[in-house]
Design an enzyme around this catalytic site. Structure first.
Site, short mmCIF file in Angstrom:
data_model
loop_
_atom_site.label_atom_id
_atom_site.label_comp_id
_atom_site.label_asym_id
_atom_site.label_seq_id
_atom_site.Cartn_x
_atom_site.Cartn_y
_atom_site.Cartn_z
N ASP A 53 9.63 10.58 8.98
CA ASP A 53 9.67 11.40 7.78
C ASP A 53 9.76 12.87 8.22
O ASP A 53 9.41 13.20 9.34
CB ASP A 53 8.38 11.12 6.98
N CYS A 98 -12.16 -12.71 0.53
CA CYS A 98 -10.95 -12.59 1.33
C CYS A 98 -11.13 -13.34 2.63
O CYS A 98 -12.20 -13.30 3.24
CB CYS A 98 -10.62 -11.13 1.61
N ASP A 144 14.00 16.98 2.58
CA ASP A 144 14.25 17.06 1.15
C ASP A 144 13.22 17.97 0.49
O ASP A 144 12.22 18.32 1.09
CB ASP A 144 14.21 15.66 0.51
N CYS A 180 -8.72 -13.06 5.17
CA CYS A 180 -7.78 -12.54 6.15
C CYS A 180 -8.47 -12.49 7.51
O CYS A 180 -9.70 -12.55 7.58
CB CYS A 180 -7.26 -11.17 5.71
N CYS A 201 -11.46 -10.23 7.61
CA CYS A 201 -12.61 -10.57 6.78
C CYS A 201 -13.25 -11.89 7.17
O CYS A 201 -14.38 -12.18 6.76
CB CYS A 201 -12.20 -10.65 5.31
ZN LIG Z 1 -9.52 -9.38 4.15
#
Ligand SMILES: [Zn+2]
Length: 644
Positions: A87, A272, A122, A274, A277
């Site tokens: 960027d 969660c 930009d 994941c 977690c």
């Molecule tokens: Zn998680």
């Protein structure tokens, strides 16, 4: 450089080629700060499956790592072998009010450090900026992108759409950029909208930008890093997202999910699983910022995979309608889509798997709108005095209402339709996508019922019938038989065949396709029509899956003879013609023109520049896409003229 592999509306699964490998889109680019790596890039790749990274060239240019970046290159500096997008500092201009670097300096710097995709500087417009300021930002950004194109060398260039909240400026900006040799488009100036949950404005900005952009380039929603908006943005044609949020939110103790954001301090249960977690308690996340950042990234990447899967399974609209119920501002955004249905419809496939009604918004999906419009514009009813209006029922309607229809046609000069929530459905069209494949709840929302009444009234105003009668039970049969005594000798197979031909291919297609001696070949098992022969030649097949026709060469010849160019045509260059005649697919780069009314998955005629028929097949793109894309298949050819 970019190829579309699968699609759902404007949403697509694509392949973006870069000097450091191919990226599958839609993709999330985690933003990394080289001097403060929350999660090391190598780990992002290996443990998270991240294909592409984003980093800020402006921060790098100003900081201590500048020289190393130039010496080693950005990939070595970050220890990331895949593509890196940079960027330019436009966002810092939003945060700090100004940047002290020139466009040339920052573009040349990005080239020097070996960015795969670099961004011109930009000019960021704030949502509250007045029109004049936005106009100036658009013009300056265009000039800078044009300049940058001259300095970019091998680097891919990102051209950013600006224009604040003014749709016409957004579109103008997008059109200007589409003419420049840039490889990726970004939609800029949207972070303040997302931070303030101004999703309605976000939709307006994306749609206006998308209207001006050429369809063959990937679109990056700059700063769009919260999974809450992924589905909606993909549905509107965004392919790339970047997220600094996973790390930033973690710094503030905030946990990201596809349904929103929560403070870990408030959490009692951790819902969660994941990898971050797994086995953790809310307290573990509270005390471990790194772990929370990892969760945030897992949650974001997971939603993107869900969006991809929804495209693959052709249920992106359902996914988005579900997600937009997570917050009232998103629901507002979803409701604004109906204002753009005409634009969205151009990219919507002619077919699909099913349509689940999830709320009154569903009846405004482009496929439902298209069906209604075609019934209004293309439907020619059989001769009858009255029309019996039947209520919503189990599909297929003609089976549910078989006893009623039998008696009706025997006793009255009347036809029948079902007042479906998607619009009036003449009984001949009850198997056609999306109506035949739709599933609606028994209890419908008042808003949807009111709309359904309005759709019906619009149909009745066409004046096909002297009167309409609402079904109120068996006595309605007596009533309509008394009002219009007689019979309607309906050959249902032929009536269906004709109605579908006009519905699918356009007015008077039935006259061309079903002239002469028509033979129906039926399935032995279901007794349904499978193939239609016209004068002994196989002209059409009827698909059980979506109730639509597959066009055979004999049918194609008839439509080609009856319809003037450009109707249903895809015109290819001379060098492609012999291949298509032999049954090979049409590649987009060989298409010189096409019927504007063609939609993805429509049955089309492939012709040469003298309008000689070469083949019939299924379009995979609409006209604008066929003309823009340099890669990919435009028409999947089914039968070529030389093959028979
Ligand atoms: Zn998680």
């Amino acid at each position: 450089m970019f190829e579309m592999r699968e699609r759902a509306g404007l949403g697509r699964i694509g392949r973006l080629e870069t000097p450091h490998g191919v990226v599958e889109t839609p993709a999330l680019m985690p933003v990394v700060n080289p001097s403060r790596l929350t999660i090391p890039p190598r780990r992002l790749r290996e443990a998270f499956g991240v294909e592409v990274l984003m980093t800020n060239a402006y921060i790098l240019h100003r900081g201590d790592l500048r020289e190393r970046a130039v010496e080693e290159g950005i990939h070595k500096l970050l220890d990331f072998p895949g593509p890196v997008v940079t960027d330019s500092g436009a966002f810092q201009q939003h945060v700090y009010g100004r940047v002290d670097v020139s466009n040339e300096e920052i573009v040349r710097f990005q080239v020097e450090i070996g960015s795969d995709l670099g961004t011109a500087l930009d000019v960021f417009s704030e949502p509250e900026d007045p029109r004049e300021a936005c106009e100036e930002a658009v013009q300056t950004t265009l000039v800078r992108c044009r300049e940058a194109a001259g300095w970019r060398g091998e680097m891919g260039l990102v051209g950013t759409v600006q224009g604040g909240l003014f749709p016409d400026l957004r579109q103008e900006s997008a059109q200007g950029l589409s003419e420049l040799p840039v490889q990726v488009h970004a939609i800029g100036g949207v972070v303040p909208l997302m931070e303030a949950y101004r999703f309605r404005d976000l939709v307006e900005v994306i749609v206006a930008s998308r209207k001006g952009l050429r369809p063959d380039r990937p679109v990056h929603l700059f700063g769009g890093g919260h999974p809450l908006v992924f589905g909606l943005a993909v549905l509107l044609g965004c392919d790339l997202f970047d997220s600094a949020s996973y790390a930033k939110y973690a710094q503030d103790g905030r946990m990201i999910t596809a349904r929103g954001t929560t403070h870990v301090a408030d959490l009692r249960y951790l819902a969660c699983d994941c990898p971050a977690c797994h086995g953790a308690t809310p307290r573990d996340l509270r005390e471990d910022q790194q772990r929370l950042a990892e969760h945030n990234l897992h949650a974001s990447l997971r939603e993107l995979r869900e969006v991809r899967e929804a495209i693959h399974e052709d249920r992106l609209w359902e996914h988005v309608e579900g997600r937009c119920r997570a917050h009232p501002s998103l629901l507002d955004a979803l409701k604004t889509l109906r204002g753009h249905v005409e634009f969205l419809e151009r990219f919507e496939k002619a077919t699909g798997r099913h349509v689940f009604y999830t709320g009154p918004e569903t009846i405004w999906r482009p496929v439902a709108w298209r069906f209604r419009r075609r019934v209004l514009e293309r439907y020619r009813p059989p001769k009858a005095e009255g029309i019996l209006i039947l209520p919503e029922a189990a599909r297929p309607y003609s089976r549910t209402y078989a006893p009623v229809l039998r008696r009706l046609f025997r006793r009255a000069s009347a036809h029948a339709l079902v007042k479906s929530v998607f619009g009036p459905v003449p009984v001949e069209l009850d198997g056609v996508f999306p109506v035949g494949q739709s599933v609606v709840p028994r209890e419908l929302d008042v808003e949807a019922l009111e709309a359904s009444e309005a759709f019906l009234q619009a149909f009745l105003r066409k004046g096909h019938f002297a009167f309409g009668l609402l079904w109120e039970g068996k006595e309605s049969l007596e009533e309509i038989a008394a009002k219009a005594p007689g019979e309607a000798p309906v050959d249902m197979d032929l009536a269906r065949a004709r109605a579908l031909a006009d519905h699918q291919f356009g007015p008077r297609a039935a006259d061309a396709l079903l002239a002469g001696e028509v033979t129906f070949v039926k399935s032995k098992r279901t007794a349904k029509v499978r193939n239609i022969l016209a004068d002994g030649k196989h002209a059409l097949s009827l698909r059980a899956r979506d109730g639509l026709y597959t066009l055979k060469l004999a049918g194609g010849r008839r439509l080609h003879g009856a319809f003037q160019a450009p109707r249903l045509r895809v015109v290819v260059v001379e060098e492609s013609a012999p291949f298509n005649r032999e049954g090979k697919n049409v590649f987009a780069k060989f298409v010189v023109s096409a019927d504007e009314a063609i939609r993805p998955w429509d049955e089309v005629l492939v012709v040469d520049q003298e309008d000689a028929l070469l083949a019939v097949g299924r379009a995979l793109m609409n006209r604008d896409e066929m003309l823009a894309f340099g890669q990919g298949v435009a028409v999947k050819v089914r039968e070529g003229l030389a093959a028979v």
